[in-house]
Design a protein around this motif. Structure first.
Motif, PDB file in Angstrom:
ATOM      1  N   TRP A 327       1.004  -1.357   0.045  1.00  0.00           N
ATOM      2  CA  TRP A 327      -0.064  -0.070   0.084  1.00  0.00           C
ATOM      3  C   TRP A 327       0.916   1.166  -0.122  1.00  0.00           C
ATOM      4  N   VAL A 328       2.235   1.153   0.101  1.00  0.00           N
ATOM      5  CA  VAL A 328       2.984   2.414   0.234  1.00  0.00           C
ATOM      6  C   VAL A 328       2.789   3.330  -1.234  1.00  0.00           C
ATOM      7  N   PRO A 329       2.715   2.763  -2.329  1.00  0.00           N
ATOM      8  CA  PRO A 329       2.508   3.652  -3.466  1.00  0.00           C
ATOM      9  C   PRO A 329       1.093   4.494  -3.285  1.00  0.00           C
ATOM     10  N   GLN A 330       0.119   3.858  -2.998  1.00  0.00           N
ATOM     11  CA  GLN A 330      -1.271   4.581  -2.826  1.00  0.00           C
ATOM     12  C   GLN A 330      -1.250   5.264  -1.769  1.00  0.00           C
ATOM     13  N   ALA A 331      -0.391   5.123  -0.507  1.00  0.00           N
ATOM     14  CA  ALA A 331      -0.281   6.087   0.478  1.00  0.00           C
ATOM     15  C   ALA A 331       0.350   7.470   0.138  1.00  0.00           C
ATOM     16  N   ILE A 332       1.555   7.148  -0.814  1.00  0.00           N
ATOM     17  CA  ILE A 332       2.259   8.359  -1.207  1.00  0.00           C
ATOM     18  C   ILE A 332       1.598   9.089  -2.234  1.00  0.00           C
ATOM     19  N   ARG A 333       0.688   8.533  -3.117  1.00  0.00           N
ATOM     20  CA  ARG A 333      -0.393   9.502  -3.905  1.00  0.00           C
ATOM     21  C   ARG A 333      -1.055  10.160  -3.157  1.00  0.00           C
ATOM     22  N   ARG A 334      -1.517   9.741  -1.934  1.00  0.00           N
ATOM     23  CA  ARG A 334      -2.425  10.739  -1.181  1.00  0.00           C
ATOM     24  C   ARG A 334      -1.694  11.202  -0.132  1.00  0.00           C
ATOM     25  N   LEU A 338       2.676   6.234   5.635  1.00  0.00           N
ATOM     26  CA  LEU A 338       2.132   4.864   6.013  1.00  0.00           C
ATOM     27  C   LEU A 338       3.195   4.164   6.868  1.00  0.00           C
ATOM     28  N   GLY A 339       3.106   3.759   8.262  1.00  0.00           N
ATOM     29  CA  GLY A 339       4.134   3.106   9.096  1.00  0.00           C
ATOM     30  C   GLY A 339       3.817   1.904   9.451  1.00  0.00           C
ATOM     31  N   PHE A 340       4.830   1.179  10.020  1.00  0.00           N
ATOM     32  CA  PHE A 340       4.496  -0.277  10.476  1.00  0.00           C
ATOM     33  C   PHE A 340       5.586  -0.219  11.722  1.00  0.00           C
ATOM     34  N   GLU A 341       4.729  -0.856  12.865  1.00  0.00           N
ATOM     35  CA  GLU A 341       5.372  -1.095  14.076  1.00  0.00           C
ATOM     36  C   GLU A 341       5.198  -2.514  14.476  1.00  0.00           C
ATOM     37  N   GLY A 342       6.089  -3.272  14.191  1.00  0.00           N
ATOM     38  CA  GLY A 342       6.287  -4.777  14.908  1.00  0.00           C
ATOM     39  C   GLY A 342       6.939  -5.261  16.147  1.00  0.00           C
ATOM     40  N   VAL A 343       7.008  -6.232  16.253  1.00  0.00           N
ATOM     41  CA  VAL A 343       7.679  -7.143  17.601  1.00  0.00           C
ATOM     42  C   VAL A 343       8.978  -7.538  17.260  1.00  0.00           C
ATOM     43  N   ARG A 344       9.282  -7.709  15.809  1.00  0.00           N
ATOM     44  CA  ARG A 344      10.302  -8.150  15.270  1.00  0.00           C
ATOM     45  C   ARG A 344      10.996  -9.461  15.665  1.00  0.00           C
ATOM     46  N   ARG A 345       9.839 -10.436  15.991  1.00  0.00           N
ATOM     47  CA  ARG A 345       9.862 -11.893  16.119  1.00  0.00           C
ATOM     48  C   ARG A 345       8.473 -12.587  15.738  1.00  0.00           C
ATOM     49  N   ILE A 368      -6.451   4.736   4.904  1.00  0.00           N
ATOM     50  CA  ILE A 368      -6.014   5.741   3.959  1.00  0.00           C
ATOM     51  C   ILE A 368      -6.956   6.525   3.243  1.00  0.00           C
ATOM     52  N   ARG A 369      -8.250   5.836   3.033  1.00  0.00           N
ATOM     53  CA  ARG A 369      -9.241   6.426   2.317  1.00  0.00           C
ATOM     54  C   ARG A 369      -9.765   8.041   3.124  1.00  0.00           C
ATOM     55  N   TYR A 370     -10.087   7.579   4.232  1.00  0.00           N
ATOM     56  CA  TYR A 370     -10.630   8.493   5.283  1.00  0.00           C
ATOM     57  C   TYR A 370      -9.699   9.513   6.000  1.00  0.00           C
ATOM     58  N   SER A 371      -8.306   9.212   5.824  1.00  0.00           N
ATOM     59  CA  SER A 371      -7.259   9.879   6.366  1.00  0.00           C
ATOM     60  C   SER A 371      -7.274  11.405   5.773  1.00  0.00           C
ATOM     61  N   GLU A 372      -7.002  12.522   6.527  1.00  0.00           N
ATOM     62  CA  GLU A 372      -6.788  13.644   6.040  1.00  0.00           C
ATOM     63  C   GLU A 372      -5.371  13.616   5.081  1.00  0.00           C
ATOM     64  N   VAL A 377      -1.087   6.965   8.946  1.00  0.00           N
ATOM     65  CA  VAL A 377      -1.724   5.510   9.103  1.00  0.00           C
ATOM     66  C   VAL A 377      -0.620   4.553   9.647  1.00  0.00           C
ATOM     67  N   THR A 378      -0.936   3.911  10.676  1.00  0.00           N
ATOM     68  CA  THR A 378       0.102   2.990  11.276  1.00  0.00           C
ATOM     69  C   THR A 378      -0.589   1.639  11.547  1.00  0.00           C
ATOM     70  N   VAL A 379       0.243   0.545  10.984  1.00  0.00           N
ATOM     71  CA  VAL A 379       0.078  -0.758  11.106  1.00  0.00           C
ATOM     72  C   VAL A 379       0.816  -1.338  12.448  1.00  0.00           C
ATOM     73  N   ARG A 380       0.095  -2.106  13.260  1.00  0.00           N
ATOM     74  CA  ARG A 380       0.967  -2.344  14.458  1.00  0.00           C
ATOM     75  C   ARG A 380       0.392  -3.780  14.895  1.00  0.00           C
ATOM     76  N   VAL A 381       1.577  -4.448  14.934  1.00  0.00           N
ATOM     77  CA  VAL A 381       1.449  -5.788  15.809  1.00  0.00           C
ATOM     78  C   VAL A 381       2.096  -5.874  16.603  1.00  0.00           C
ATOM     79  N   SER A 382       1.307  -6.551  17.957  1.00  0.00           N
ATOM     80  CA  SER A 382       1.515  -6.515  19.259  1.00  0.00           C
ATOM     81  C   SER A 382       1.144  -7.734  20.255  1.00  0.00           C
ATOM     82  N   GLU A 383       1.815  -8.010  21.046  1.00  0.00           N
ATOM     83  CA  GLU A 383       1.198  -9.240  21.952  1.00  0.00           C
ATOM     84  C   GLU A 383       0.375  -8.747  23.124  1.00  0.00           C
ATOM     85  N   THR A 384      -0.681  -9.156  23.053  1.00  0.00           N
ATOM     86  CA  THR A 384      -1.650  -8.679  24.215  1.00  0.00           C
ATOM     87  C   THR A 384      -1.722  -9.457  25.653  1.00  0.00           C
ATOM     88  N   ASP A 385      -1.276 -10.941  25.516  1.00  0.00           N
ATOM     89  CA  ASP A 385      -1.210 -11.567  26.374  1.00  0.00           C
ATOM     90  C   ASP A 385      -0.301 -12.893  25.974  1.00  0.00           C
TER      91      ASP A 385
END
Length: 461
Positions: A327-334, A338-345, A368-372, A377-385
């Motif tokens: 989705w990076v090209p689409q985000a750049i056009r608008r 667009l960022g990503f935060e992961g746990v690296r494992r 992306i469609r509804y952001s100014e 926009v951030t995609v985030r993966v985490s461990e809740t428990d």
């Protein structure tokens, strides 16, 4: 040639009655053998008595035996209303003293006990007795070998009478048992006949459960499976009907708009305005194409619309990063950051890759469609428990009111005053896919107080 269909009633009758008939045949064979043996035991005594009476007519002269049996006496001794009797009398040295010359000389050793056996005489089956007997009552009397043969008429008659007296009651019992078994099988299979009528008399639209009253325990699992099948068919038909209704409702407006734009384009003669009309047609066709894709995706991801989703172990952290990169090209056009935060494992979940990709795509597309413009926009993966993994997608779009948050996952629901075009299906599709993965999707305000955060919580694999 048409092969006859197997019938349960016929099969049960065969399985129950054939062993009974086989037992009757074996019993009849055993009874016949016993009857013949008893008949022989009864008449062998008489045969031995006749042999002894013949020997009583032997006279000893000068130490040599001689048969003194008149024709009248022979007729009396050998007379029988049912059978024909024959005899042969011989001395110890083999001299024939009288009787039927066609009787084969016996091989019975002197001093051996009497012997009874069956043989042929004059081409007829006969019963023989052979015995060594003293010619007179004197101690030094010579012995003679007596052989008496009798046809088997009265023996067979007695054997048949005994056989019929044994087998006839059993045959009657078999006939009674046959009727009882037939009646029992017919009565026992009556629930299956009622089930067949209950199914055949139904309308093809009637998918209500079959009645389970008075259903035998052996048939109950079949009825339960049929009811379960009808329930699944009912859900499938409901999904199909709802899809047809949704498609008809949603496609009616864009198709009508396309027709109107085509009519306007056909009236244009100015090339510039015609080019503008065709451009509008392309935009409308693109929107219609997207709507059709979303409708098909919604139908494909209906819970219960498919037998089972083939889940497999998948690293959510790496997979979400890969999908987000697309989705990076689409985000750049608008102008969206667009960022990503992961746990690296590895964060392993059980997922179906194509459907999970569709879920993430819908959430990122919505963000992306509804952001100014120049938003984030951030995609985030985490461990809740220890047992769950969270995928969260945050945007800087208009905050959705609390009262609307539960309804945004409904089909065709769109917030009033939203400037972006949409069908209101993207979040509904995401919700359906989350349900197929036994995941929970929620909507909350972003942590910085600006925008929204959509979270999907998956159970770990």
């Amino acid at each position: 040639m048409h092969k006859p269909e197997p019938r349960l009633q016929r099969k049960l009758l065969v399985l129950l009655l054939v062993p009974l008939l086989a037992l009757l045949a074996l019993d009849a064979a055993a009874a016949w053998w016993t009857s013949v043996r008893l008949a022989n035991l009864a008449y062998d005594r008489s045969l031995h008595e006749i042999a002894r009476e013949i020997v009583l007519h032997v006279r000893v002269e000068d130490g040599r035996p001689r048969l003194d049996l008149s024709q009248g006496a022979a007729d009396v001794l050998l007379r029988d209303p049912q059978d024909r009797l024959s005899f042969r009398l011989a001395a110890e040295d083999g001299t024939v003293l009288g009787g039927d010359p066609d009787i084969v000389p016996a091989l019975l050793a002197p001093g051996a006990p009497p012997r009874y056996f069956g043989d042929q005489l004059h081409d007829e089956p006969v019963r023989f007795v052979e015995a060594w007997m003293p010619a007179s009552e004197r101690a030094a009397s010579p012995r003679v070998l007596i052989q008496v043969a009798e046809t088997l008429n009265k023996r067979n008659t007695l054997a048949w009478e005994m056989l019929l007296s044994i087998v006839a009651p059993q045959l009657l019992l078999i006939l009674i048992a046959t009727f009882i078994v037939w009646f029992g099988v017919k009565r026992g299979l009556a629930p299956l006949a009622r089930l067949r009528r209950a199914v055949s008399d139904r309308s093809h639209l009637d998918l209500s459960p079959l009645a389970t009253d008075n259903v035998p325990g052996e048939v109950r699992p079949l009825v339960d499976e049929v009811n379960d099948l009808m329930s699944r068919l009912g859900r499938t038909f409901e999904f199909q009907n709802r899809f047809v209704a949704d498609a008809a409702h949603q496609l009616k407006t864009p198709v009508s708009g396309l027709k109107a734009q085509i009519e306007l384009a056909l009236r244009e003669s100015d090339p510039e305005r015609l080019r503008h009309a065709i451009a509008q047609l392309y935009v409308s066709a693109d929107r219609l194409s997207r709507l059709v894709r979303q409708l098909l995706s919604l139908a494909r991801n209906e819970p219960g619309a498919l037998d089972a989703v083939q889940l497999q172990p998948l690293d959510l952290d790496a997979f979400a990063l890969q999908v987000g990169m697309d989705w990076v090209p689409q985000a750049i056009r608008r102008g969206i950051d667009l960022g990503f935060e992961g746990v690296r494992r590895p964060m392993m979940i059980a997922a179906e890759p194509d459907r999970l990709r569709e879920l993430i795509n819908n959430l990122i597309d919505n963000a992306i469609r509804y952001s100014e413009r120049d938003g984030r926009v951030t995609v985030r993966v985490s461990e809740t428990d220890a047992d769950h993994v969270q995928l969260a997608i945050s945007d800087d779009g208009p905050a959705i009111p609390v009262v609307e948050r539960a309804r945004v996952f409904e089909r065709f629901h769109r917030l009033l005053g939203t400037p972006e075009d949409g069908s209101g299906l993207g979040l509904a599709i995401a919700s359906e896919i989350a349900t197929l993965h036994k995941a929970r999707i929620t909507l909350e305000e972003d942590s910085d107080g600006v925008g929204n955060t959509f979270s999907v919580i998956f159970p770990k694999a």
